[in-house]
Design an enzyme around this catalytic site. Structure first.
Site, PDB file in Angstrom:
ATOM      1  N   PRO A 227       0.816  -1.225   0.000  1.00 30.74           N
ATOM      2  CG  PRO A 227      -0.256  -1.210   2.074  1.00 30.74           C
ATOM      3  CD  PRO A 227       0.599  -2.052   1.186  1.00 30.74           C
TER       4      PRO A 227
ATOM      5  CD  GLU B 104       0.783  -5.305  10.993  1.00 28.32           C
ATOM      6  OE1 GLU B 104       0.966  -4.153  10.585  1.00 28.32           O
ATOM      7  OE2 GLU B 104      -0.353  -5.787  11.195  1.00 28.32           O
TER       8      GLU B 104
ATOM      9  NE  ARG C  18      -8.871  -6.854 -20.332  1.00 27.04           N
ATOM     10  CZ  ARG C  18      -9.222  -5.810 -21.081  1.00 27.04           C
ATOM     11  NH1 ARG C  18      -8.435  -4.765 -21.127  1.00 27.04           N
ATOM     12  NH2 ARG C  18     -10.336  -5.821 -21.766  1.00 27.04           N
TER      13      ARG C  18
ATOM     14  CG  ASP D  40     -10.906  -1.970 -22.628  1.00 27.27           C
ATOM     15  OD1 ASP D  40     -12.133  -2.083 -22.801  1.00 27.27           O
ATOM     16  OD2 ASP D  40     -10.121  -2.929 -22.580  1.00 27.27           O
TER      17      ASP D  40
HETATM   18  C1  LIG Z   1      -1.983  -6.188   5.899  1.00 29.75           C
HETATM   19  S1  LIG Z   1      -0.994  -5.703   4.573  1.00 29.75           S
HETATM   20  C2  LIG Z   1       0.308  -4.829   5.346  1.00 29.75           C
HETATM   21  C3  LIG Z   1       0.012  -3.374   5.451  1.00 29.75           C
HETATM   22  C4  LIG Z   1       1.172  -2.551   6.002  1.00 29.75           C
HETATM   23  N1  LIG Z   1       1.411  -2.828   7.392  1.00 29.75           N
HETATM   24  C5  LIG Z   1       0.843  -1.076   5.831  1.00 29.75           C
HETATM   25  O1  LIG Z   1       0.144  -0.533   6.695  1.00 29.75           O
HETATM   26  O2  LIG Z   1       1.248  -0.474   4.823  1.00 29.75           O
HETATM   27  C6  LIG Z   1      -0.215  -7.214   4.048  1.00 29.75           C
HETATM   28  C7  LIG Z   1       0.239  -7.215   2.615  1.00 29.75           C
HETATM   29  O3  LIG Z   1      -0.869  -7.004   1.765  1.00 29.75           O
HETATM   30  C8  LIG Z   1      -0.444  -6.385   0.572  1.00 29.75           C
HETATM   31  N2  LIG Z   1      -1.260  -5.182   0.365  1.00 29.75           N
HETATM   32  C9  LIG Z   1      -2.114  -4.632   1.249  1.00 29.75           C
HETATM   33  N3  LIG Z   1      -2.703  -3.552   0.749  1.00 29.75           N
HETATM   34  C10 LIG Z   1      -2.248  -3.415  -0.507  1.00 29.75           C
HETATM   35  C11 LIG Z   1      -2.482  -2.461  -1.532  1.00 29.75           C
HETATM   36  N4  LIG Z   1      -3.312  -1.447  -1.392  1.00 29.75           N
HETATM   37  N5  LIG Z   1      -1.820  -2.623  -2.700  1.00 29.75           N
HETATM   38  C12 LIG Z   1      -0.966  -3.657  -2.878  1.00 29.75           C
HETATM   39  N6  LIG Z   1      -0.694  -4.566  -1.918  1.00 29.75           N
HETATM   40  C13 LIG Z   1      -1.331  -4.459  -0.760  1.00 29.75           C
HETATM   41  C14 LIG Z   1       1.036  -6.086   0.713  1.00 29.75           C
HETATM   42  O4  LIG Z   1       1.781  -7.071   0.025  1.00 29.75           O
HETATM   43  C15 LIG Z   1       1.246  -6.165   2.212  1.00 29.75           C
HETATM   44  O5  LIG Z   1       2.555  -6.544   2.555  1.00 29.75           O
END
Ligand SMILES: C[S@@+](CC[C@H](N)C(=O)[O-])C[C@H]1O[C@@H](n2cnc3c(N)ncnc32)[C@H](O)[C@@H]1O
Length: 259
Positions: free
Chosen positions: A94, A121, A159, A174
């Site tokens: 994220p 996490e 795609r 698209d």
């Molecule tokens: C619970 S999340 C960890 C969030 C992290 N502690 C933070 O607050 O930024 C677990 C995993 O989900 C994935 N993930 C969660 N949200 C995401 C997003 N918006 N985009 C891409 N990957 C995401 C990532 O690989 C991350 O390591």
């Protein structure tokens, strides 16, 4: 094109290898996917892939070592298969750059990537420092794992591969495509002609190609101006709005202001 996915849940990727357009493209030999489970490279009895965070706090952190070894396995397999060894290693996070169509387009003209799916996490920063070339996000929300992000990247990319879609023009009509000046798609209709009192717009039934194209263009302009004025501004800056487009927007009070 080849995707290597580092994930604790490889079976989730059946979604793209067994179903729909991406599965068909896989059968046609347009792309392939290999999953690498960090658990497979652990050596302890419990196959440990995570541990508590230094400094305390909730949750667990994915260990650097099984992730690094998984990337090494993926790189070695790619090299053996003759694919580009220096493929980008993209961590789903994220905190990363927001994934968008232009990134899918760039990937579609490459030999693919190694995608890393975090869990818990997140992952130990030393893995990121050692291996990761890019961090990509699906948007401003938190998922419980990177798999859905990796699926989105694979699907959006595959795609676009020539021959993936049955109708060659589908992808270039698209939302976000250059053929639409990067704007949003227009509404679509199919049979019946009248459904619960709602008729298909007359221009679509006219059989007149120019009239249909104009109607679609105007609907794209209207929807984009209402929902994503930033895309109208970008199209204007790129010089892809015609005088007719500008007139349509101005007449309906849809032209966004400069600020
Ligand atoms: C619970 S999340 C960890 C969030 C992290 N502690 C933070 O607050 O930024 C677990 C995993 O989900 C994935 N993930 C969660 N949200 C995401 C997003 N918006 N985009 C891409 N990957 C995401 C990532 O690989 C991350 O390591």
């Amino acid at each position: 094109m080849r995707f290597d996915i580092v994930t604790l849940f490889p079976e989730i990727f059946d979604a793209v290898t067994r179903h729909g357009v991406t599965a068909r493209a896989c059968q046609r030999g347009l792309w392939q996917m290999h999953a690498w489970n960090p658990r497979e490279v652990t050596t302890d009895a419990h196959r440990t892939v995570d541990d508590r965070p230094y400094g305390g706090g909730p949750g667990m952190v994915m260990l650097a070592d099984p992730l690094i070894k998984s990337v090494q396995r993926a790189r070695a397999a790619r090299a053996e298969a003759g694919a580009l060894q220096a493929a980008p290693v993209i961590l789903l996070s994220p905190t990363g750059r927001r994934f968008e169509q232009s990134m899918a387009r760039d990937l579609a003209s490459s030999e693919g990537a190694i995608l890393i799916c975090g869990r818990y996490e997140g992952v130990d920063q030393r893995f990121i420092d050692a291996c990761v070339t890019d961090e990509w996000s699906l948007g401003d929300f938190v998922l419980s794992g990177g798999e859905i992000g990796a699926l989105a990247i694979v699907d959006a990319t595959v795609r676009l591969l020539p021959g993936a879609l049955n109708h060659g023009q589908s992808a270039v009509q698209d939302s976000f495509d250059a053929a639409l000046s990067g704007m949003l798609d227009c509404p679509h209709y199919t049979r019946p002609e009248v459904y619960e009192g709602q008729a298909v717009p007359a221009p679509l039934l006219s059989g007149h190609h120019a009239q249909i194209a104009r109607w679609r263009r105007e609907q794209s302009l209207r929807i984009t101006a209402q929902r994503r004025p930033d895309l109208i501004a970008a199209a204007r800056a790129a010089g892809t709005l015609s005088a007719q487009d500008e007139r349509f927007l101005a007449e309906r009070g849809l032209a966004p202001t400069e600020d």
